[in-house]
Design a protein around this motif. Sequence first.
Motif, PDB file in Angstrom:
ATOM      1  N   ALA A  93     -14.289 -12.029   8.693  1.00  0.00           N
ATOM      2  CA  ALA A  93     -15.552 -12.571   8.162  1.00  0.00           C
ATOM      3  C   ALA A  93     -15.809 -12.051   6.733  1.00  0.00           C
ATOM      4  O   ALA A  93     -16.206 -12.814   5.831  1.00  0.00           O
ATOM      5  N   SER A  94     -15.584 -10.765   6.495  1.00  0.00           N
ATOM      6  CA  SER A  94     -15.805 -10.183   5.151  1.00  0.00           C
ATOM      7  C   SER A  94     -14.859 -10.810   4.131  1.00  0.00           C
ATOM      8  O   SER A  94     -15.243 -11.124   2.978  1.00  0.00           O
ATOM      9  N   ILE A 101     -16.011 -14.365   3.297  1.00  0.00           N
ATOM     10  CA  ILE A 101     -17.225 -14.362   2.435  1.00  0.00           C
ATOM     11  C   ILE A 101     -16.839 -14.034   0.997  1.00  0.00           C
ATOM     12  O   ILE A 101     -17.307 -14.667   0.023  1.00  0.00           O
ATOM     13  N   SER A 102     -16.002 -13.011   0.812  1.00  0.00           N
ATOM     14  CA  SER A 102     -15.630 -12.593  -0.559  1.00  0.00           C
ATOM     15  C   SER A 102     -14.875 -13.698  -1.275  1.00  0.00           C
ATOM     16  O   SER A 102     -15.140 -13.993  -2.449  1.00  0.00           O
ATOM     17  N   LEU A 120     -14.979 -16.922  -0.549  1.00  0.00           N
ATOM     18  CA  LEU A 120     -15.854 -18.070  -0.782  1.00  0.00           C
ATOM     19  C   LEU A 120     -16.752 -17.845  -2.005  1.00  0.00           C
ATOM     20  O   LEU A 120     -17.054 -18.777  -2.770  1.00  0.00           O
ATOM     21  N   GLN A 121     -17.233 -16.609  -2.182  1.00  0.00           N
ATOM     22  CA  GLN A 121     -18.070 -16.311  -3.327  1.00  0.00           C
ATOM     23  C   GLN A 121     -17.291 -16.458  -4.643  1.00  0.00           C
ATOM     24  O   GLN A 121     -17.846 -16.877  -5.658  1.00  0.00           O
TER      25      GLN A 121
END
Length: 855
Positions: A625-626, A629-630, A632-633
């Motif tokens: 998940a982390s 997210i990274s 995708l950002q």
Amino acid sequence: MVQPHSTDAERAPLRWWRAPRLWWRQWWDRLPPHRQDRLAVLGPVLSVLLFLTAIFSALGYFSQQEADREQEAVVRDTEYAQQRLRLRLLERQEKLMRMARDIANRSIEETEFVFQAEELVAQNPDVLAVHWIGPYREVVTGYTAPGAPAHAHRRAGETLPPNTTGGAFDLARDLHQPIYSRPLPWPDGGSTLMVLIPFEDQRRFGGAVMAEYDIAGLLRYGVPAEVLARYAVTLVGEDGTLYAGTPLKPLTTPLSRLPWAPRPQRHELPVSPIGNSLLIRAEGLRADRDWGSEALFWIVGAMSVATIWMLLGNMRHTRRRLQAQRALVAETNFRRAMENSMLTGMRALDMEGRITYVNRAFCDMTGWSEEELIGASAPFPYWPEHEHDTLMARLQDEIAGRNTPGGFEVPVKRKNGSIFYARMYVSPLIDAQGRQTGWMTSMTDITEPKRIREELSASYDRFATVLDSLDEAISVAPLHSHELLFANRMYRNWFGEGSAGHERMLELCASVPVLPPQDHHDQVDSLMGLPADALVEAVAEHAQILVPELGKWLEVRTRYLTWVDGRLVQMLIATDITARHQAEEQAALQAERAETASRLITMGEMASSVAHELNQPLTAISNYASGMISRLQKGHISPQDLLGALEKTARQAQRAGQIIQRIRAFVKKSEPNPTLSDVAQMVSNATELADIELRRHMVRLNTYVAARLPRLMVDPILIEQVLINLLKNGGESIQQAQRPPGQRHIELQVVPRTVDGRPGVEFTVRDSGGGIPQERLDRIYEAFYSTKSEGMGIGLKLCRSIIESHHGRLVARNLYNGDAIVGCEFSFWIPEPPPEASAPLAPRSTETQTTPEGT
């Protein structure tokens, strides 16, 4: 035709034959008449004397021959009786020697000795008592026949006086062999015989088995009945002392003093193995000759010969008179013999109540002679003194004709003063002219039937008392009938007097078979052709029922019986098991709680391992998940990479969910639910949870499940609980033994196996730990006993209870390499369900292996 003349040679024999005859006639004619009469009388006298001489000679000769034959028969039968007594004594001696050997080998206790002694006494009426005597004459235990005299009853701990056995105890102790005592008299009459069988205790005299015989019983049951019927058999001592039997009385008639008079033949032999202290003597029961008939025959014969010689003209008249006389004698003898052979006593009274006739049976019953009774009037000598008034009133009713058709019972006194009971039947005595001249009374001794009737009544009272004292309700009723044949007190307390309770219990007992009802309009028995003996001999059926009217749980046992009147009846025995039923329900509830608590304890002990196992998928989910997210950002992720990361995240979440689902299913509290379960699936579920704990201890688990295993009728959660417990215990044993990495392994093997002819499946768990100390191996299944310092002692007990509830067995043993323990093996076997409950076979499985590094 002219006859030829006879020659002188032909006439010579004729003249020689006629010459004495002519000479006799001439001599007789020259005698005077009185001399002729004397000679005529002398002729018959000489004939009679010669006839009597021949008769006496023949009688003496044949009497001697008959006496010799009877003596040979007496000797032969006496030897036969002596052999029968010897075999009987040796047979009892062998049984007593076996009991003595059992005591010496310490293979029999006092209770078993009493049981064997009671069986020996019951089978042998001549044995009064059997006792176990200690080395110092003390009575250890024993059994005495109920009908034995008072002196034969001995209490345990009682010390026998030295003169009780007549020195036989000391001889048995010194000679170490069976010893028979000499006949010992009883204080109250009679005599006894003792046999002592010694035995050793650690090569020392340990006591003796003492049996006491009734000498009269030995005679009664040991001597064959055919010998007793032919002879007067007695048991006597070497000095002639009479111990049993009735000897013959010597004949005192004048004819018995004649040389050829019959003498009773006798013979005696010592009774082996007793010795010369007891002899068996037999005397022939030879009846006296009917000397009157023989003398009458001789006189009549002599008179007939003399009459034929002297009175040829009166021969026909004499013959008719002789025939009539013989017929009269035969008729008289026949009637007298018929009267004397009757076992019923006959008595005749005239119209005034005087005795005019009694037969021999009446005299034998009362002991009074015919001369003493005939002519006697009331009160009669055979009336008891205290019954004179009652019997006088009965006699008045008898003379007046007021008689009971079924007879009446009266006490009768013998001449020796003893009393017996008799039943009398009275009928009128009619003469040839049709006039009543008195009353004829028949008397039958009913002492023995009355005693038997009283004993039967007492036996029934004892039987009813015992049944009424039982805590079970017992009832007996015919099949398909409202009649109640028997009910004890407990039944009446519960259900009352009627058969409603019996029918109610049959209605509630669904498992008890009931025979079909009988059609009352059908004359054919519905049970005709059925094996009624098999119904009577069948084992009783059991059923547990709840009777709402009583608020009790009852265990009902039933079986079929043949009643005293021949009917087939059904007996019910109901036992109150309410307390036991409640205890079983409470025990089942406690067992369920213990199983759930055990699973919770197991999961509690495995909590750190489960947390570590869950931490891996949760950490992976967090990392995936982390990362997503990274990226995708920053916008550096493509849809394909995002899809791959999400799939990996979903797999880790599913794995964590499966672990939690397995744990929830394992610790969930539920009722036992036996179902047809797949063996491979149960093993997979158990190893999935147990492997978490084993990997924490760095223990490798090797699993082998055989192919095509049958489904088992079990509760899968409980079987998984047993497997997890055994695998977890194996891992902890390896950890405590501190085995090196190469030796830290557990093997789980599941294979089919047949035990006692029943197919099933065997689960075996082998570890390489330190095993179980040999002195503790028998206690590992005890409640609250554990070989681990932090153990609670309920795991293995629950495992064993679970396996036994599934009709299986759990076994533990150590594994050895020489004398060293290299591990432990737990195996349990569960039977295969019946064919009607079987399911399709499990799919073929393969051998799997897990390592501490991963699965």
